[in-house]
Motif scaffolding. Sequence first.
Motif, PDB file in Angstrom:
ATOM      1  N   PRO A  50      10.678  87.094  40.910  1.00 38.58           N
ATOM      2  CA  PRO A  50      11.298  87.702  39.728  1.00 38.58           C
ATOM      3  C   PRO A  50      11.996  89.035  40.025  1.00 38.58           C
ATOM      4  CG  PRO A  50       8.903  87.620  39.502  1.00 38.58           C
ATOM      5  CD  PRO A  50       9.252  86.890  40.743  1.00 38.58           C
ATOM      6  N   PHE A  51      11.460  89.808  40.948  1.00 39.03           N
ATOM      7  CA  PHE A  51      12.080  91.085  41.285  1.00 39.03           C
ATOM      8  C   PHE A  51      13.370  90.875  42.083  1.00 39.03           C
ATOM      9  CE2 PHE A  51       7.545  91.903  40.729  1.00 39.03           C
ATOM     10  CZ  PHE A  51       7.621  92.811  39.686  1.00 39.03           C
ATOM     11  N   CYS A  52      13.399  89.819  42.889  1.00 34.18           N
ATOM     12  CA  CYS A  52      14.620  89.472  43.623  1.00 34.18           C
ATOM     13  C   CYS A  52      15.686  88.971  42.660  1.00 34.18           C
ATOM     14  CB  CYS A  52      14.316  88.422  44.688  1.00 34.18           C
ATOM     15  SG  CYS A  52      13.138  88.983  45.937  1.00 34.18           S
ATOM     16  N   VAL A  53      15.285  88.186  41.673  1.00 37.03           N
ATOM     17  CA  VAL A  53      16.220  87.708  40.649  1.00 37.03           C
ATOM     18  C   VAL A  53      16.816  88.904  39.913  1.00 37.03           C
ATOM     19  CG1 VAL A  53      16.427  86.417  38.483  1.00 37.03           C
ATOM     20  CG2 VAL A  53      15.133  85.452  40.392  1.00 37.03           C
ATOM     21  N   LYS A  54      15.987  89.879  39.614  1.00 33.98           N
ATOM     22  CA  LYS A  54      16.436  91.105  38.936  1.00 33.98           C
ATOM     23  C   LYS A  54      17.532  91.807  39.752  1.00 33.98           C
ATOM     24  CE  LYS A  54      14.259  95.460  37.520  1.00 33.98           C
ATOM     25  NZ  LYS A  54      12.986  96.181  37.475  1.00 33.98           N
ATOM     26  N   VAL A  55      17.338  91.914  41.059  1.00 33.94           N
ATOM     27  CA  VAL A  55      18.325  92.554  41.929  1.00 33.94           C
ATOM     28  C   VAL A  55      19.593  91.702  42.020  1.00 33.94           C
ATOM     29  CG1 VAL A  55      18.827  93.296  44.298  1.00 33.94           C
ATOM     30  CG2 VAL A  55      16.620  93.851  43.257  1.00 33.94           C
ATOM     31  N   ARG A  56      19.440  90.391  42.157  1.00 31.47           N
ATOM     32  CA  ARG A  56      20.622  89.521  42.239  1.00 31.47           C
ATOM     33  C   ARG A  56      21.428  89.568  40.946  1.00 31.47           C
ATOM     34  NH1 ARG A  56      16.929  85.674  44.574  1.00 31.47           N
ATOM     35  NH2 ARG A  56      17.159  84.403  42.701  1.00 31.47           N
ATOM     36  N   ARG A  57      20.757  89.705  39.803  1.00 35.53           N
ATOM     37  CA  ARG A  57      21.466  89.831  38.524  1.00 35.53           C
ATOM     38  C   ARG A  57      22.276  91.129  38.492  1.00 35.53           C
ATOM     39  NH1 ARG A  57      20.294  86.395  34.382  1.00 35.53           N
ATOM     40  NH2 ARG A  57      20.658  87.981  32.782  1.00 35.53           N
ATOM     41  N   GLU A  58      21.727  92.199  39.050  1.00 32.22           N
ATOM     42  CA  GLU A  58      22.474  93.461  39.108  1.00 32.22           C
ATOM     43  C   GLU A  58      23.671  93.327  40.049  1.00 32.22           C
ATOM     44  OE1 GLU A  58      23.789  97.099  38.113  1.00 32.22           O
ATOM     45  OE2 GLU A  58      22.169  96.004  37.135  1.00 32.22           O
ATOM     46  N   MET A  59      23.507  92.607  41.135  1.00 30.08           N
ATOM     47  CA  MET A  59      24.631  92.361  42.038  1.00 30.08           C
ATOM     48  C   MET A  59      25.751  91.645  41.286  1.00 30.08           C
ATOM     49  SD  MET A  59      22.453  91.156  45.418  1.00 30.08           S
ATOM     50  CE  MET A  59      23.752  90.068  45.960  1.00 30.08           C
ATOM     51  N   LYS A  60      25.378  90.679  40.470  1.00 31.90           N
ATOM     52  CA  LYS A  60      26.374  89.948  39.685  1.00 31.90           C
ATOM     53  C   LYS A  60      27.031  90.872  38.662  1.00 31.90           C
ATOM     54  CE  LYS A  60      27.347  85.678  37.506  1.00 31.90           C
ATOM     55  NZ  LYS A  60      27.908  84.622  38.253  1.00 31.90           N
ATOM     56  N   ARG A  61      26.237  91.732  38.001  1.00 30.92           N
ATOM     57  CA  ARG A  61      26.798  92.694  37.039  1.00 30.92           C
ATOM     58  C   ARG A  61      27.802  93.622  37.708  1.00 30.92           C
ATOM     59  NH1 ARG A  61      21.515  93.416  35.750  1.00 30.92           N
ATOM     60  NH2 ARG A  61      20.881  92.190  33.971  1.00 30.92           N
ATOM     61  N   GLN A  62      27.506  94.014  38.946  1.00 31.25           N
ATOM     62  CA  GLN A  62      28.390  94.931  39.676  1.00 31.25           C
ATOM     63  C   GLN A  62      29.511  94.187  40.412  1.00 31.25           C
ATOM     64  OE1 GLN A  62      28.305  98.119  39.308  1.00 31.25           O
ATOM     65  NE2 GLN A  62      26.413  98.102  38.127  1.00 31.25           N
ATOM     66  N   SER A  63      29.533  92.881  40.314  1.00 30.28           N
ATOM     67  CA  SER A  63      30.561  92.041  40.966  1.00 30.28           C
ATOM     68  C   SER A  63      30.653  92.316  42.461  1.00 30.28           C
ATOM     69  CB  SER A  63      31.922  92.253  40.302  1.00 30.28           C
ATOM     70  OG  SER A  63      31.886  91.893  38.951  1.00 30.28           O
ATOM     71  N   ILE A  64      29.497  92.312  43.110  1.00 34.00           N
ATOM     72  CA  ILE A  64      29.476  92.525  44.557  1.00 34.00           C
ATOM     73  C   ILE A  64      28.762  91.358  45.239  1.00 34.00           C
ATOM     74  CG2 ILE A  64      29.694  95.031  44.619  1.00 34.00           C
ATOM     75  CD1 ILE A  64      26.663  95.223  44.737  1.00 34.00           C
ATOM     76  N   ALA A  65      29.254  91.024  46.410  1.00 35.67           N
ATOM     77  CA  ALA A  65      28.679  89.936  47.201  1.00 35.67           C
ATOM     78  C   ALA A  65      27.973  90.549  48.407  1.00 35.67           C
ATOM     79  CB  ALA A  65      29.758  88.969  47.641  1.00 35.67           C
ATOM     80  N   ILE A  66      26.668  90.589  48.336  1.00 38.94           N
ATOM     81  CA  ILE A  66      25.850  91.112  49.422  1.00 38.94           C
ATOM     82  C   ILE A  66      25.255  89.913  50.155  1.00 38.94           C
ATOM     83  CG2 ILE A  66      23.755  92.415  49.953  1.00 38.94           C
ATOM     84  CD1 ILE A  66      24.336  94.141  47.494  1.00 38.94           C
ATOM     85  N   GLU A  67      25.206  90.010  51.469  1.00 36.20           N
ATOM     86  CA  GLU A  67      24.611  88.928  52.255  1.00 36.20           C
ATOM     87  C   GLU A  67      23.147  88.777  51.858  1.00 36.20           C
ATOM     88  OE1 GLU A  67      23.777  87.603  56.873  1.00 36.20           O
ATOM     89  OE2 GLU A  67      24.482  89.633  56.469  1.00 36.20           O
ATOM     90  N   LEU A  68      22.739  87.549  51.575  1.00 39.61           N
ATOM     91  CA  LEU A  68      21.359  87.244  51.205  1.00 39.61           C
ATOM     92  C   LEU A  68      20.660  86.551  52.369  1.00 39.61           C
ATOM     93  CD1 LEU A  68      21.899  85.769  47.622  1.00 39.61           C
ATOM     94  CD2 LEU A  68      21.261  88.105  48.229  1.00 39.61           C
ATOM     95  N   LYS A  69      19.436  86.975  52.644  1.00 40.03           N
ATOM     96  CA  LYS A  69      18.628  86.321  53.670  1.00 40.03           C
ATOM     97  C   LYS A  69      17.293  85.937  53.048  1.00 40.03           C
ATOM     98  CE  LYS A  69      20.746  88.101  57.791  1.00 40.03           C
ATOM     99  NZ  LYS A  69      20.505  88.530  59.163  1.00 40.03           N
ATOM    100  N   ASP A  70      16.950  84.669  53.178  1.00 41.83           N
ATOM    101  CA  ASP A  70      15.718  84.137  52.605  1.00 41.83           C
ATOM    102  C   ASP A  70      14.561  84.397  53.567  1.00 41.83           C
ATOM    103  OD1 ASP A  70      13.665  82.722  51.463  1.00 41.83           O
ATOM    104  OD2 ASP A  70      14.795  80.866  51.229  1.00 41.83           O
ATOM    105  N   ALA A  71      13.773  85.400  53.263  1.00 37.31           N
ATOM    106  CA  ALA A  71      12.669  85.785  54.141  1.00 37.31           C
ATOM    107  C   ALA A  71      11.460  84.858  54.008  1.00 37.31           C
ATOM    108  CB  ALA A  71      12.261  87.226  53.857  1.00 37.31           C
ATOM    109  N   LYS A  72      11.520  83.924  53.083  1.00 41.38           N
ATOM    110  CA  LYS A  72      10.403  82.981  52.912  1.00 41.38           C
ATOM    111  C   LYS A  72      10.604  81.741  53.773  1.00 41.38           C
ATOM    112  CE  LYS A  72       7.696  80.657  49.390  1.00 41.38           C
ATOM    113  NZ  LYS A  72       7.495  80.461  47.959  1.00 41.38           N
ATOM    114  N   ASN A  73      11.820  81.197  53.757  1.00 42.61           N
ATOM    115  CA  ASN A  73      12.081  79.923  54.432  1.00 42.61           C
ATOM    116  C   ASN A  73      12.818  80.061  55.760  1.00 42.61           C
ATOM    117  OD1 ASN A  73      10.923  78.385  52.300  1.00 42.61           O
ATOM    118  ND2 ASN A  73      12.762  78.767  51.105  1.00 42.61           N
TER     119      ASN A  73
END
Length: 119
Positions: A50-73
């Motif tokens: 949920p905290f990662c979703v919160k950050v990704r939603r802010e990225m979308k609000r700011q219209s920025i594409a940050i490289e995402l790395k899945d630290a789980k899989n």
Amino acid sequence: MKVIRILLGKIILLLNFLFPPKGIKRTSEAQQHADTKAKDLTLYQFEACPFCVKVRREMKRQSIAIELKDAKNNPQAREELQNGGGNIKVPCLKITSQGKEVWMYESSDIIAYLQKEFA
């Protein structure tokens, strides 16, 4: 407990899909500048956190594409997070500036940084 976590994660992802935030509109020059700044950022995250979703939603609000790395899989991303940041804790924003790396944990701190840099 694991079943509850999986179920809640799927619900969070569904709600995020159904109600996405609107991104800000910039001039093409301003967006190009934001995209250039975003190239120095990497977000280590888990998809349903949920905290990662919160950050990704802010990225979308700011219209920025940050490289995402899945630290789980992704074992390589997990190792990078452990070696660079010192903890396997997400979300974690890696900021690379002038050859130095800063590892920022805590979703609220990451969101404040994104708002300061991109708003």
